[in-house]
Design a protein around this motif. Structure first.
Motif, short mmCIF file in Angstrom:
data_model
loop_
_atom_site.label_atom_id
_atom_site.label_comp_id
_atom_site.label_asym_id
_atom_site.label_seq_id
_atom_site.Cartn_x
_atom_site.Cartn_y
_atom_site.Cartn_z
N MET A 114 -14.76 -47.60 53.98
CA MET A 114 -13.45 -48.25 54.11
C MET A 114 -13.44 -49.59 53.39
O MET A 114 -12.53 -49.90 52.61
N ALA A 115 -14.47 -50.40 53.61
CA ALA A 115 -14.53 -51.73 53.00
C ALA A 115 -14.74 -51.65 51.49
O ALA A 115 -14.06 -52.33 50.71
N LEU A 116 -15.66 -50.81 51.08
CA LEU A 116 -15.97 -50.66 49.65
C LEU A 116 -14.79 -50.13 48.86
O LEU A 116 -14.38 -50.71 47.85
N LEU A 117 -14.22 -49.02 49.31
CA LEU A 117 -13.17 -48.36 48.54
C LEU A 117 -11.90 -49.20 48.46
O LEU A 117 -11.25 -49.27 47.41
N ASN A 118 -11.54 -49.84 49.56
CA ASN A 118 -10.36 -50.70 49.52
C ASN A 118 -10.59 -51.93 48.65
O ASN A 118 -9.66 -52.39 47.96
N THR A 119 -11.80 -52.45 48.65
CA THR A 119 -12.11 -53.58 47.77
C THR A 119 -12.00 -53.16 46.31
O THR A 119 -11.45 -53.89 45.47
N LEU A 120 -12.50 -51.96 45.99
CA LEU A 120 -12.39 -51.46 44.62
C LEU A 120 -10.94 -51.26 44.21
O LEU A 120 -10.59 -51.37 43.02
N LYS A 121 -10.07 -50.98 45.18
CA LYS A 121 -8.63 -50.86 44.90
C LYS A 121 -7.97 -52.22 44.69
O LYS A 121 -6.81 -52.29 44.29
N TYR A 165 -18.44 -58.66 57.13
CA TYR A 165 -17.78 -57.78 56.17
C TYR A 165 -18.09 -58.22 54.74
O TYR A 165 -18.26 -57.37 53.85
N ASN A 166 -18.14 -59.51 54.50
CA ASN A 166 -18.43 -59.99 53.14
C ASN A 166 -19.79 -59.51 52.66
O ASN A 166 -19.95 -59.12 51.50
N SER A 167 -20.78 -59.55 53.55
CA SER A 167 -22.12 -59.06 53.19
C SER A 167 -22.08 -57.57 52.86
O SER A 167 -22.67 -57.12 51.87
N LEU A 168 -21.38 -56.81 53.70
CA LEU A 168 -21.26 -55.37 53.49
C LEU A 168 -20.62 -55.06 52.14
O LEU A 168 -21.11 -54.21 51.38
N ILE A 169 -19.54 -55.75 51.84
CA ILE A 169 -18.82 -55.53 50.59
C ILE A 169 -19.67 -55.92 49.39
O ILE A 169 -19.72 -55.20 48.38
N THR A 170 -20.35 -57.04 49.48
CA THR A 170 -21.18 -57.51 48.37
C THR A 170 -22.27 -56.50 48.03
O THR A 170 -22.45 -56.14 46.86
N ARG A 171 -22.97 -56.03 49.04
CA ARG A 171 -24.10 -55.13 48.76
C ARG A 171 -23.65 -53.74 48.30
O ARG A 171 -24.27 -53.14 47.41
#
Length: 204
Positions: A160-167, A127-133
């Protein structure tokens, strides 16, 4: 602020068969997926997009093309490798119920505690890799195009991962709100200083 229109691709054959639809597998949209995307296209037809970014996977590109076929401006697609879905390694393309039975602990963490998910165990991406890229893409576009309208077509886990991280939601909790539906729209106004969501997971 950059206005992002995030779209999850339409429902596919792999989705309909109850299989993992990750970053190393692909299949065509089914009829209901096409129709749902066409309804979204009608909703978005008068939005003057400045650019369109899509995952390299065909299900995302097909979804983007359906939307652009109805659009008043319809810029060319830009394929962005970093928008590819999470690579699920040994699970990709496999029946979800079979994997759930074979990997109970791993599935639990994958679905409820992403911070504990051991991606290496199944030769998957973390998940960390996905979020970073994926976050890098959004931050670079925001910096370079601060007044544009940008359509982004990607995938369920990535969005899901990107948008929640941006929140501002921490990794351990990013799956608590669930995954946005196929052929759904999330609108975000984003700058270096602000993150303002107008809609989340709207379907048509």
């Amino acid at each position: 602020m950059t206005q992002f229109y995030f779209v999850r691709h339409g429902k596919t054959e792999i989705n309909a068969k109850g299989r993992f639809n990750g970053g190393t597998v692909d299949s065509p949209l089914i009829e209901s997926g096409v129709e749902a995307t066409k309804r979204m296209a009608q909703h978005l037809k008068d939005v003057p997009f400045d650019r369109v970014l899509t995952s390299p996977q065909m299900r995302a590109q097909t979804t983007a093309k359906i939307i652009l076929a109805e659009n008043i401006k319809a810029p060319e697609l830009t394929i962005v490798e970093e928008l590819r879905e999470l690579r699920l390694g040994d699970w990709d393309g496999k029946k979800i119920d079979q994997i759930t039975a074979a990997y109970p602990e791993e599935i639990k963490n994958y679905r409820t505690r992403p911070d504990l998910f051991d991606a290496e165990k199944i030769h998957a991406e973390s998940y960390n890799s996905l979020i970073t890229r994926s976050t890098k893409v959004i931050e670079e576009v925001t910096a370079a195009h601060p007044k544009e309208k940008v359509l982004v077509v990607s995938h369920g886990i990535l969005l899901m991962a990107l948008l929640n991280t941006l929140k501002g939601i921490p990794l351990a909790k990013i799956r608590e709100s669930g995954i946005v539906d196929n052929s759904s729209l999330t609108i975000l106004n984003h700058s270096k200083e602000q993150t303002v969501f107008e809609t989340w997971g709207q379907t048509f």
